[in-house]
Write an enzyme that holds these catalytic residues in place. Structure first.
Site, PDB file in Angstrom:
ATOM      1  N   ASN A 192     -14.419   0.413  -6.135  1.00 31.68           N
ATOM      2  CA  ASN A 192     -15.414   1.315  -5.533  1.00 31.68           C
ATOM      3  C   ASN A 192     -16.337   1.984  -6.546  1.00 31.68           C
ATOM      4  OD1 ASN A 192     -14.289   0.969  -2.869  1.00 31.68           O
ATOM      5  ND2 ASN A 192     -12.586   2.261  -3.541  1.00 31.68           N
ATOM      6  N   ASP A 218       0.844  -1.202   0.000  1.00 34.85           N
ATOM      7  CA  ASP A 218       0.000   0.000   0.000  1.00 34.85           C
ATOM      8  C   ASP A 218       0.877   1.249   0.000  1.00 34.85           C
ATOM      9  OD1 ASP A 218      -2.243   1.886   1.004  1.00 34.85           O
ATOM     10  OD2 ASP A 218      -3.265  -0.022   0.890  1.00 34.85           O
ATOM     11  N   SER A 271     -11.230  -0.862   0.307  1.00 38.35           N
ATOM     12  CA  SER A 271      -9.881  -0.924   0.893  1.00 38.35           C
ATOM     13  C   SER A 271      -9.933  -1.329   2.353  1.00 38.35           C
ATOM     14  CB  SER A 271      -9.197   0.445   0.801  1.00 38.35           C
ATOM     15  OG  SER A 271      -8.804   0.719  -0.505  1.00 38.35           O
ATOM     16  N   HIS A 273      -3.300   5.615   4.252  1.00 37.57           N
ATOM     17  CA  HIS A 273      -4.130   4.504   3.776  1.00 37.57           C
ATOM     18  C   HIS A 273      -3.563   3.155   4.214  1.00 37.57           C
ATOM     19  CE1 HIS A 273      -6.053   1.887   0.682  1.00 37.57           C
ATOM     20  NE2 HIS A 273      -7.050   2.767   0.769  1.00 37.57           N
TER      21      HIS A 273
END
Lengths: 525, 73
Positions: free
Chosen positions: A393, A270, A458, A296
């Site tokens: 998403n 990530d 996520s 994140h």
């Protein structure tokens, strides 16, 4: 009440105008040729008009008039006195106005002290009222600019600014070091943004901050705040609805009386992971992605394996940090973006370092997955890693999102508190390995020791990765295909399962694995 | 990639980010939306170029903005 550049100009002009009027009066008194009194008067009234129509509110205009006229009259009286004329007609009202202005300043200062926060010029709202909604802006200045140069604008709109990333120096990153978090009343945010954008000399960039709920790390019990029985002493537990939805409490009741065969490694590919965060520091394994400029990756890491029952922050499936070791591999930049190469390289590195589970809360729109990434994931699978990826998403089918559409990957969609598909979550009706987990308003770690609530597939992905890591810690021989079979067999069917798959159930998965089978849970969540 | 017309949207997941919803329904995730266009509902016309990146957003086509202007009603 701070004073900006235009205020100083206005005050000087009004003082000059009043001084000119005084000189005109002296000339008339002494029967000299009078100067153009009407011109001074026009200037004076123009300045007063500017103050009154400046849009700063009645109270501020009154303050400015008192200050400027008072100063002008006092200076004019001094001039008359020097010229041996009678100063009193100017002096007394001038001093009175200045005293009134000073008194107003003191009142405002006192009010500000009682209500910390930004003062506003209209004097009706010194600081943000507790019940007044606020807006946050991210303001980036040029490398040579100072926030003091914008203080006039900020004060005018009752805003205050603080450095968004105080630990970043100009040498480290001249952009981040000059980013300020500006908070202002919501009612003036558009005007403030327009004013700041107008200052092109100082302002490099301005945007509305994404509104997330920063949650302080509250010590103490969570009992009674959620209506659900707490199953660990982690203060954020009450807000972690996803743990209750996935039967994590019952799973932890098993785990607290159990021991892993070995720690399993869950690799977070990530933006990196803030390895110094107190809720994960103990379980962070040696790996290159130990910093996170975005947040994140840190958020995902907490969901996969934050230390549970340590009296700090949040809970996960990692009971007292005994089962899961978290590693970080930075594939994405501080802006949350990366290349196919950087993602592939991170997957390869994680696999070669012995990751049991690789968690990929990232993706891109590729109906045909990039060959390099396919190769990297095949390589990771060949090294016995279980690869988990977010479905995406877009509220569409995940078959066009990569790496979700790469064969062998477990694909995670998101559900909300009601067990419905999250409004943004991709569905999964065509890929081989769908599963779902909570992904709306999910509390987890934020860099710097904070906690934050975020939404997205996520967030759902590392919850599944954490469960898979836990299963590997109890059965290190568990293969990816078998692990997924357990997730599906034990998952909970919800209304939208035909779109997103079953929702993972941690306790049932552990029981199906036969883990801790001779132990009974001591407390149900 | 052709020039598109659409409007600015803000997505509040994955930490929040700006996007463009084209009139034909295509979603674009710009990597560099100029600050003056970061306002919900703005009608815009833009020339975009696809960029091959992975991101945390997982929404829309990732694009760079080559040119963008406000659409007048």
């Amino acid at each position: 009440m701070s004073i900006g550049f235009m205020d100083i100009v206005t005050a000087l002009l009004s003082i000059i105008a009043l001084f000119g009027l005084a000189m005109a009066r002296i000339a008339r008194t002494e029967n000299r040729k009078p100067s153009s009194a009407w011109a001074w008067a026009v200037l004076f009234f123009a300045v007063m008009l500017r103050i009154c129509l400046g849009g700063d509110g009645f109270a501020w205009a009154a303050f400015a008039l008192m200050r400027d006229i008072g100063l002008g009259l006092v200076i004019a009286s001094a001039a008359l006195w020097l010229d041996r004329a009678k100063p009193m007609p100017f002096f007394v009202p001038g001093v009175a106005l200045l005293l009134a202005w000073g008194g107003a300043l003191m009142v405002e200062h006192s009010s500000s002290a009682h209500h910390p926060g930004p003062g506003t010029r209209d004097g009706t709202n010194s600081g943000e009222r507790p019940d007044e909604p606020t807006t946050e802006l991210l303001l980036e200045l040029g490398p040579d600019d100072s926030i003091e140069e914008l203080q006039g604008i900020l004060s005018k709109y009752g805003a205050h600014a603080e450095r968004a990333f105080p630990n970043v120096t100009l040498d480290e990153d001249e952009d981040l070091a000059q980013v300020y978090l500006v908070t202002c009343p919501e009612s003036v945010s558009n005007d403030l943004m327009a004013a700041l954008r107008g200052d092109r000399e100082n302002v490099d960039h301005l945007e509305e901050n994404a509104r997330v709920d920063l949650i302080p790390n509250r010590p103490g019990s969570t009992r009674g705040t959620s209506g659900l029985s707490p199953f660990s002493n982690d203060p954020q537990l009450a807000g972690q609805w996803g743990l209750y939805k996935t039967n994590t409490g019952a799973a932890l009741s098993l785990l607290r009386q159990c021991k892993p065969v070995r720690e399993a490694v869950v690799a977070i590919v990530d933006t990196g992971v803030d390895s110094q965060h107190g809720d994960i520091e103990k379980v962070f394994g040696d790996s290159p992605g130990d910093h996170d400029r975005n947040g994140h990756g840190t958020h995902c890491a907490g969901l996969a394996g934050a230390v549970t029952n340590n009296g700090l922050g949040m809970a996960s499936l990692n009971w007292e940090g005994n089962y899961i070791r978290i590693t970080g591999y930075q594939a994405l930049s501080a802006s949350g973006r990366g290349t196919i190469e950087s993602v592939s390289q991170a997957i390869i590195d994680a696999a070669e370092d012995g990751a049991d589970v690789i968690s990929l809360s990232l993706g891109g729109p590729y109906s045909t997955p990039p060959k390099t990434e396919v190769d990297a994931i095949e390589y990771a699978l060949s090294l016995d890693a279980i690869v988990v990826a977010a479905a995406g998403n877009e509220d569409v089918d995940a078959r066009n999102t990569s790496p979700a559409n790469i064969p062998g990957v477990i694909v995670v969609s998101a559900v909300d508190q009601n067990g419905k598909k999250a409004i943004f979550s991709n569905v999964n009706t065509s890929l081989a390995r769908p599963i779902a987990a909570p992904g709306v308003d999910i509390i987890s770690l934020a860099p710097g020791g904070d906690y934050v609530s975020l939404s997205g597939t996520s967030m759902a992905t590392p919850m599944v990765a954490g469960l898979l890591g836990l299963m590997r810690s109890l059965d290190p021989t568990l293969k990816a295909e078998d692990a997924y079979g357990i997730l599906v067999d034990t998952g909970v069917r919800v209304d939208d399962s035909r779109y997103v798959g079953k929702v993972m159930d941690a306790e049932k998965a552990l029981r199906a694995l036969g883990a801790c089978s001779n132990q009974e849970p001591s407390e149900e969540g | 990639m052709p020039t598109i017309e659409g409007h600015i949207v803000f997505n509040d997941f994955e930490g929040g980010f700006w996007g463009i919803l084209a009139k034909d329904g295509t979603r674009y995730c710009p990597v560099d939306l100029p600050r003056e266009f970061q306002e919900k509902g703005l009608a815009i016309k833009a020339h975009l170029e696809r960029v091959n990146i992975m991101s945390t957003r997982m929404w829309g086509l990732n694009v760079e903005i080559k040119d963008i202007s406000l659409l007048t009603p």
